[in-house]
Write a protein that holds these residues in place. Structure first.
Motif, mmCIF file in Angstrom:
data_model
loop_
_atom_site.group_PDB
_atom_site.id
_atom_site.type_symbol
_atom_site.label_atom_id
_atom_site.label_comp_id
_atom_site.label_asym_id
_atom_site.label_seq_id
_atom_site.Cartn_x
_atom_site.Cartn_y
_atom_site.Cartn_z
ATOM 1 N N ALA A 62 0.845 -1.195 0.000
ATOM 2 C CA ALA A 62 0.000 0.000 0.000
ATOM 3 C C ALA A 62 0.879 1.244 0.000
ATOM 4 O O ALA A 62 2.103 1.166 0.166
ATOM 5 C CB ALA A 62 -0.921 0.002 1.208
ATOM 6 N N LEU A 63 0.243 2.390 -0.195
ATOM 7 C CA LEU A 63 0.949 3.671 -0.192
ATOM 8 C C LEU A 63 0.498 4.512 1.003
ATOM 9 O O LEU A 63 -0.629 4.364 1.491
ATOM 10 C CB LEU A 63 0.665 4.442 -1.486
ATOM 11 C CG LEU A 63 1.217 3.850 -2.779
ATOM 12 C CD1 LEU A 63 0.733 4.665 -3.976
ATOM 13 C CD2 LEU A 63 2.740 3.808 -2.756
ATOM 14 N N PRO A 64 1.345 5.412 1.470
ATOM 15 C CA PRO A 64 0.938 6.288 2.574
ATOM 16 C C PRO A 64 0.014 7.382 2.060
ATOM 17 O O PRO A 64 -0.121 7.565 0.846
ATOM 18 C CB PRO A 64 2.273 6.882 3.044
ATOM 19 C CG PRO A 64 3.092 6.946 1.782
ATOM 20 C CD PRO A 64 2.734 5.675 1.043
ATOM 21 N N ASP A 65 -0.623 8.081 2.954
ATOM 22 C CA ASP A 65 -1.423 9.246 2.579
ATOM 23 C C ASP A 65 -0.447 10.283 2.042
ATOM 24 O O ASP A 65 0.404 10.780 2.778
ATOM 25 C CB ASP A 65 -2.155 9.781 3.810
ATOM 26 C CG ASP A 65 -3.065 10.965 3.487
ATOM 27 O OD1 ASP A 65 -2.828 11.646 2.467
ATOM 28 O OD2 ASP A 65 -3.994 11.226 4.269
ATOM 29 N N PRO A 66 -0.508 10.620 0.749
ATOM 30 C CA PRO A 66 0.478 11.535 0.160
ATOM 31 C C PRO A 66 0.513 12.910 0.819
ATOM 32 O O PRO A 66 1.574 13.531 0.911
ATOM 33 C CB PRO A 66 0.064 11.623 -1.309
ATOM 34 C CG PRO A 66 -1.388 11.285 -1.301
ATOM 35 C CD PRO A 66 -1.542 10.249 -0.234
ATOM 36 N N CYS A 67 -0.634 13.378 1.283
ATOM 37 C CA CYS A 67 -0.695 14.707 1.901
ATOM 38 C C CYS A 67 -0.155 14.717 3.330
ATOM 39 O O CYS A 67 -0.031 15.775 3.949
ATOM 40 C CB CYS A 67 -2.124 15.239 1.872
ATOM 41 S SG CYS A 67 -2.726 15.612 0.196
ATOM 42 N N LYS A 68 0.155 13.507 3.854
ATOM 43 C CA LYS A 68 0.766 13.410 5.171
ATOM 44 C C LYS A 68 2.190 12.857 5.077
ATOM 45 O O LYS A 68 2.843 12.632 6.096
ATOM 46 C CB LYS A 68 -0.077 12.520 6.086
ATOM 47 C CG LYS A 68 -1.428 13.115 6.443
ATOM 48 C CD LYS A 68 -2.194 12.188 7.382
ATOM 49 C CE LYS A 68 -3.549 12.780 7.770
ATOM 50 N NZ LYS A 68 -4.312 11.877 8.666
ATOM 51 N N SER A 69 2.643 12.636 3.839
ATOM 52 C CA SER A 69 3.980 12.069 3.651
ATOM 53 C C SER A 69 5.077 13.088 3.926
ATOM 54 O O SER A 69 6.225 12.727 4.185
ATOM 55 C CB SER A 69 4.125 11.539 2.218
ATOM 56 O OG SER A 69 4.014 12.587 1.270
ATOM 57 N N ILE A 70 4.733 14.373 3.874
ATOM 58 C CA ILE A 70 5.666 15.446 4.201
ATOM 59 C C ILE A 70 5.161 16.104 5.480
ATOM 60 O O ILE A 70 3.987 16.467 5.573
ATOM 61 C CB ILE A 70 5.746 16.518 3.079
ATOM 62 C CG1 ILE A 70 5.914 15.850 1.702
ATOM 63 C CG2 ILE A 70 6.871 17.489 3.359
ATOM 64 C CD1 ILE A 70 7.180 15.058 1.543
ATOM 65 N N THR A 71 6.019 16.257 6.474
ATOM 66 C CA THR A 71 5.572 16.828 7.746
ATOM 67 C C THR A 71 5.112 18.272 7.574
ATOM 68 O O THR A 71 5.585 18.994 6.680
ATOM 69 C CB THR A 71 6.693 16.790 8.794
ATOM 70 O OG1 THR A 71 7.779 17.614 8.352
ATOM 71 C CG2 THR A 71 7.197 15.382 9.021
ATOM 72 N N LYS A 72 4.203 18.696 8.425
ATOM 73 C CA LYS A 72 3.678 20.061 8.345
ATOM 74 C C LYS A 72 4.777 21.093 8.562
ATOM 75 O O LYS A 72 4.758 22.189 7.989
ATOM 76 C CB LYS A 72 2.560 20.252 9.374
ATOM 77 C CG LYS A 72 1.284 19.508 9.016
ATOM 78 C CD LYS A 72 0.174 19.791 10.007
ATOM 79 C CE LYS A 72 -1.113 19.070 9.599
ATOM 80 N NZ LYS A 72 -2.226 19.337 10.548
ATOM 81 N N LYS A 73 5.745 20.739 9.389
ATOM 82 C CA LYS A 73 6.844 21.665 9.643
ATOM 83 C C LYS A 73 7.648 21.905 8.372
ATOM 84 O O LYS A 73 8.026 23.043 8.053
ATOM 85 C CB LYS A 73 7.751 21.119 10.740
ATOM 86 C CG LYS A 73 8.901 22.063 11.082
ATOM 87 C CD LYS A 73 9.741 21.532 12.228
ATOM 88 C CE LYS A 73 10.873 22.522 12.536
ATOM 89 N NZ LYS A 73 11.731 22.057 13.653
#
Length: 287
Positions: A62-73
């Motif tokens: 499976a793949l990760p949630d792309p919009c959560k793959s990069i930290t908000k910081k």
């Protein structure tokens, strides 16, 4: 009469010989047929065929949630005035095989001009297939295609490709300049593969209204940081736990809820208080 008996015995013995030979011959033929039949039945058609080699199963299912793959910081750092800190997910008919997300924003600095930034990350996952090969092998093939695609970006100038270490199992960076909307943009694309997943991350920026164009080095540095987080998100299956861990590690607050700056201020106040007390004591003695 005495002679006839032995003669009769000899005649009967001779007559019996052909019969025994015939029986023996039949028994021999029968045995050969049985052995031949047994040998034929034991050699099945499937046994004569060679076993087909098995294909190594794909590591990531499976793949990760792309919009959560990069930290908000990191998003805040690379795209300071992003329209949406949560990102905009790319449309996909199967998010377990293909997914993406992007962020963009214009940081308006008034008379000093504005800075525009855009960040995009895309994931493609490959399954193992008996006819096409393992997921990792198929990902290697797609990796090469994505590198060539980035290098062939329409209008790209000063294209420079270089291998990158420490980002997935294999990675390449592609840097180039591109002019659009009347401004000069600096682009950095990183194509990386981790097992059976290919990640294509692009980061670019430009200065508007007289603002300085960002340096190619800064753009590439930001892209590499984001690409490493995307690779880690694939391994974790979801970026959420990693994000929490990263944010906690980056949070300057200690267990008592105070930041290093707060502690520094407290220490300074304590020192000033001691100095004031000592000064009053000195003045009193002098008086």
């Amino acid at each position: 009469m005495h002679r006839s008996a032995p003669r009769l015995s000899r005649i009967l013995a001779c007559a019996a010989v052909p019969v025994m030979l015939v029986v023996a011959g039949c028994s021999s033929d029968s045995g050969d047929k049985k052995e031949s039949g047994s040998s034929a039945s034991s050699a099945s058609p499937s046994a004569s065929k060679k076993a087909e080699p098995t294909v190594e199963p794909a590591k990531f299912a499976a793949l990760p949630d792309p919009c959560k793959s990069i930290t908000k910081k990191t998003v805040t750092s690379l795209v300071p005035s992003a329209k949406s800190k949560n990102g905009t997910a790319a449309k996909s008919s199967d998010i377990t095989s293909r997914a993406g997300c992007s962020w963009n924003g214009l940081d308006d600095n008034g008379v000093k001009g504005s800075q525009y930034r855009w960040l995009d990350v895309g994931f493609t996952r490959f399954e193992s297939d008996q006819a096409l090969g393992s997921g990792a092998k198929r990902a290697q093939q797609d990796f090469a295609k994505q590198v060539d695609k980035a290098k062939a970006t329409e209008g790209a100038k000063k294209v420079v490709e270089a291998p990158a270490a420490g980002i997935g199992d294999q990675a390449s960076t592609i840097a180039y300049d591109l002019s659009k909307t009347g401004e000069d943009f600096k682009y950095a694309t990183i194509v990386t593969r981790t097992e059976n997943v290919v990640i294509t991350l692009t980061y670019n920026g430009a200065g508007y209204a007289g603002a300085k164009t960002p340096s190619a080095g800064d753009i590439m540095k930001g892209a590499e940081k984001a690409a490493k987080e995307a690779v880690a998100a694939v391994a974790a299956g979801s970026a959420t736990p990693g994000e929490k861990a990263t944010d906690k590690a980056d949070d300057p607050k200690s267990s008592d809820g105070k930041t290093d700056d707060d502690k520094s201020d407290d220490s300074k106040k304590s020192t000033d208080k001691k100095k004031t007390s000592a000064h009053k004591s000195t003045v009193k003695k002098a008086g």
